[in-house]
Design a protein around this motif. Structure first.
Motif: not given
Length: 274
Positions: A159-185
């Motif tokens: 069990p995990i609350k939505a706000k914590y999942l959203a925080f983890v998701y944001l971290l993943i998206e920011v990391y993907s944005f930084i290392i990703g190519g043009v299409i990802t960014k």
């Protein structure tokens, strides 16, 4: 900004598509079936290829949202059910017009991004085909913002609350944005931009006004004087309190007289008390 948005809703709200997520889910389901038959059909006839759109294949402005990133039947079924549930709950709380604006604004941003890529890279932009993956995930961000304490069961166990999942998701998206190519960014950047703009556009800034701060102070004093066992919050529409459902969230409406508060189901749908 909130007042401007409410004027738009009063003027154009009757044109909103009701049960929008049902139609989007149906499109995703069709796209999934097509991907099982031959994924190349999507890229050849349905993707967001600006060069082909300009050559007359305008249907691609709609069919590109049918892209399904995963061809696993079980995974696709779970995602369809999940996003249908998230989307319909958001529409129920926000209202059809606001949910329509959120979704279509995201699609329009990505279409504009595709045309910008085409302007920059020309025909080579065909390798940068945008898909709605990040926009679909931004539905979860919006849901987590609306229901931060809603509990999800990760892998059907943890069990995990939505706000914590959203925080983890944001971290993943920011990391993907930084290392990703043009299409990802571009995809992640525009989807998150849609989320931020919509949040700022629909936020009730009166809640942090000096007048409202004073009202909150008075409310806290009144709570201290409340008899033991009495509920703290009560929805002015349905009468439910936090004792009826501990997952309910309550907010004051700055436009209603009499310090009225509403549960999350009626915050955006009630009639203002003058």
């Amino acid at each position: 900004m909130m007042a401007f948005f409410e004027k738009l809703e009063r003027k154009f709200g009757r044109y909103a598509i009701r049960n929008l997520m049902m139609y989007l889910t149906a499109l995703y389901a069709v796209g999934f079936v097509i991907s099982l038959v031959n994924i190349q059909i999507y890229y050849e006839y349905m993707s967001l290829d600006v060069a082909k759109i300009l050559s007359g294949q305008v249907w691609r402005l709609i069919t590109w949202i049918m892209y399904v990133p995963e061809q696993n039947v079980l995974f696709a079924a779970i995602m369809l059910v999940l996003y249908y549930s998230l989307g319909t709950n958001l529409e129920r709380v926000w209202g059809s017009f606001r949910f329509n604006v959120y979704m279509f604004m995201g699609y329009i941003f990505l279409i504009i991004g595709a045309f910008i890529l085409y302007a920059v890279y020309g025909e080579a932009a065909s390798v940068f085909l945008l898909t709605p993956d990040s926009l679909n995930m931004s539905i979860f961000l919006a849901f987590a913002l609306t229901y931060p304490d809603m509990t999800f069961y990760l892998y059907f166990v943890l069990p995990i609350k939505a706000k914590y999942l959203a925080f983890v998701y944001l971290l993943i998206e920011v990391y993907s944005f930084i290392i990703g190519g043009v299409i990802t960014k571009v995809s992640i950047g525009l989807s998150l931009l849609n989320f931020v703009i919509f949040y700022l556009m629909t936020r009730n800034w009166n809640r942090i006004s000096p007048k409202n701060v004073v009202r909150q102070v008075k409310f806290k004093k009144a709570v201290k004087m409340r008899p033991a066992g009495e509920p703290i919050h009560r929805c002015a529409v349905c009468g439910r309190t936090e004792k009826d459902d501990d997952t309910l969230e309550f907010r004051y409406c700055s436009k209603c007289k009499g310090n009225l508060e509403y549960c999350s189901d009626h915050l955006y749908t009630h009639t203002h008390v003058e």
